[in-house]
Write an enzyme that holds these catalytic residues in place. Sequence first.
Site, mmCIF file in Angstrom:
data_model
loop_
_atom_site.group_PDB
_atom_site.id
_atom_site.type_symbol
_atom_site.label_atom_id
_atom_site.label_comp_id
_atom_site.label_asym_id
_atom_site.label_seq_id
_atom_site.Cartn_x
_atom_site.Cartn_y
_atom_site.Cartn_z
ATOM 1 N N ASP A 331 70.424 3.688 47.532
ATOM 2 C CA ASP A 331 69.382 4.344 48.332
ATOM 3 C C ASP A 331 69.346 2.924 49.673
ATOM 4 O O ASP A 331 70.613 2.319 49.278
ATOM 5 C CB ASP A 331 68.074 3.506 47.339
ATOM 6 C CG ASP A 331 67.013 3.416 47.442
ATOM 7 O OD1 ASP A 331 66.678 4.855 48.216
ATOM 8 O OD2 ASP A 331 66.072 2.636 48.034
ATOM 9 N N ASP A 523 66.981 -0.649 44.731
ATOM 10 C CA ASP A 523 65.922 -1.521 44.427
ATOM 11 C C ASP A 523 65.009 -1.812 42.900
ATOM 12 O O ASP A 523 64.563 -3.089 43.099
ATOM 13 C CB ASP A 523 65.128 -1.775 45.701
ATOM 14 C CG ASP A 523 64.235 -0.821 46.540
ATOM 15 O OD1 ASP A 523 64.056 0.221 45.208
ATOM 16 O OD2 ASP A 523 64.335 -0.990 47.539
ATOM 17 N N ASP A 527 62.603 3.907 42.825
ATOM 18 C CA ASP A 527 63.756 4.692 42.156
ATOM 19 C C ASP A 527 64.173 3.892 40.950
ATOM 20 O O ASP A 527 64.989 4.847 40.414
ATOM 21 C CB ASP A 527 64.978 4.400 43.530
ATOM 22 C CG ASP A 527 65.441 3.484 43.400
ATOM 23 O OD1 ASP A 527 64.683 2.011 42.561
ATOM 24 O OD2 ASP A 527 65.321 2.468 45.057
#
Length: 630
Positions: A331, A523, A527
């Site tokens: 990410d 994190d 997600d």
Amino acid sequence: MNTKQKKLLIRIIVAAILFVPVYLISEGIVDVSLPKWAVFGLFLIPYLTVGWDILRKAALGMKNRKVFDECFLMTVATVGAIALGEYGEGVAVMLLYQVGELFQSVAVGRSRRSISELMDIRPDYANIEADDGSLEKVDPDEVDVGTIIVIQPGERVPIDGVIVDGVSSLDTAALTGESRPSAVGVDDTVLSGSINLSGVLRVRTTAAFEESTASKILDLVENAAARKSKSENFISKFARVYTPIVCYSALALAVLPPLVLLVTGADMAGVWRDWLLRACTFLVISCPCAVVISVPLSFFAGLGGASSRGILIKGSNYLETLAGVTTVAFDKTGTITKGNFEVTAVHHSPLDDARLLELAAHAECPSSHPISLSLQRAYAKPVDRERVSEVQEISGHGITARVDGHAVAVGNDRLMNRLGVEFVPCHHVGTILHVAVDGAYAGHIVIRDQLKEHAREAMAALKKMGVRRTVMLTGDRKEVAEQVASEVGITDYKAELLPQDKVAAVEALIAENGGKGLAFVGDGINDAPVLSRADIGIAMGALGSDAAIEAADVVLMDDDPLKIAQAIGISRKCLRIVKENIVFALGVKAVCLILSALGLANMWLAIGADVGVMILAVLNAIRCLFVKKI
Ligand code: ADP
Ligand code: MG
């Protein structure tokens, strides 16, 4: 050593002292002539002293129809040797076997202890201020949420909370593996497990003890060993099949060759004795303890070593997956970049810059997205939540809310399209926050994130470890993604993805990768689905974020991206050690088994090899505990 181990040690010493003179007499080295029954009786004393529990366990095993275990092997072999008149060998095997057992239990206890020392974050007490102002130590379990506790310099924070009074610096090394003291003051969050270094802090607790960070981390570490790796499962299945096979082979060894020799008309009494002894030796050698103990111990030590560096791996199965990672997807925000946006420009706004920022900061105030937090910071004045209502966060788009009665929307191109607001595209590189007020375009704020300190080194380290492909998945603009990717040296990027697109992108990567070896690093804020879809999900900066700790398989407590390579390094080392031990132990056993079948190995060699291999394998396994800093 605990009392059980001490007792075993005493039994070993007593048995050894009793054994040596009898052995010397029986070998004729000391010239005392004793009748055979007396020698037998004198050997029986050290034998029973050191081996009675093994005999008992073997008997219990037979009673419960769980015959084939190590105790059974040792019992049959030693009783067999004694019955064949090899008293000395029989006792020595039992004695040395117990030496091995003692060593193994001390080693396991040691590494267990050093892991809990590494993870020494369990607080023992909390200080509560009594009415007269004196401090009272209470069990942290009994502190209610919302209680004010006092943490003195040098003490460990017992429960998560918010500072109501005092300034200090905190050492979070026990949680993150990094000792970087952080300054804290009123309204800052403190997490249990960290150590208060300088000032006296008064803290209002925000969680119960068992819901606090330290308890959660300890739970996670303690449960990790329960999730078995394939190698461990293999070894326990192996032992279940292996031991019976060995026993039947020994039986065959004792019976078949003499039957063949019967035809040749040799002196049968000598032949039987010879082959029975070989079978006993064979049994001793075949004892699988070195492998059976060292494999789980290696994984256990690997998990412990990793947690001492702030890398929590939720099970030995994940150590295995991690070692095989060939592609890492990331990410962007909060993983490669700091998630710490700075406002660099305001364009095309009919409003005052400050007013635009005020509206945006207010509209964003309930969101925990890094963009929102950065806007609050840029606004720098306290946000009045009373002025904000009807907040709706649309993931991957932005936010809509009502501020002072005006409908305010803050987000990207996609949000403006969705709301049907005509916007002015921006040609600056940066993340663009378009703002619409009451359905009319009100300009955009350009914000810019910074790379994390070790982001470049982290990508280089991964490449060095043979990770072939690194891919960045982001919901941000293509321009930003491209710039970040080239700056840190990521091979590939996919931009403008909605959260569900990220799942699809990860699925595509897994397929390209042949269904394995894909790690996703995020994190954990928005997600979680991607973290759970990847072969292995790694959450960064998880300290203080329950969502991230829940969703991931590997949890990096701080947000240093170098830890990704380190986690892979630890898992590879651990698997290498497991393999070394399996190959070494089984190799030595195979050689000894052949020697014993050929009559070239006696029982002394057999037990020496067994205990020696076990000790070396255990020492090798303990190496997993030690993790180099990178
Ligand atoms: P990332 O992949 O960087 O973690 P997200 O999926 O969280 O990105 O968000 C993607 C994009 O959606 C952001 O770059 C931003 O343009 C927009 N966005 C998401 N949340 C917000 C928000 N709270 N305020 C404004 N814009 C947002
Ligand atoms: Mg994100």
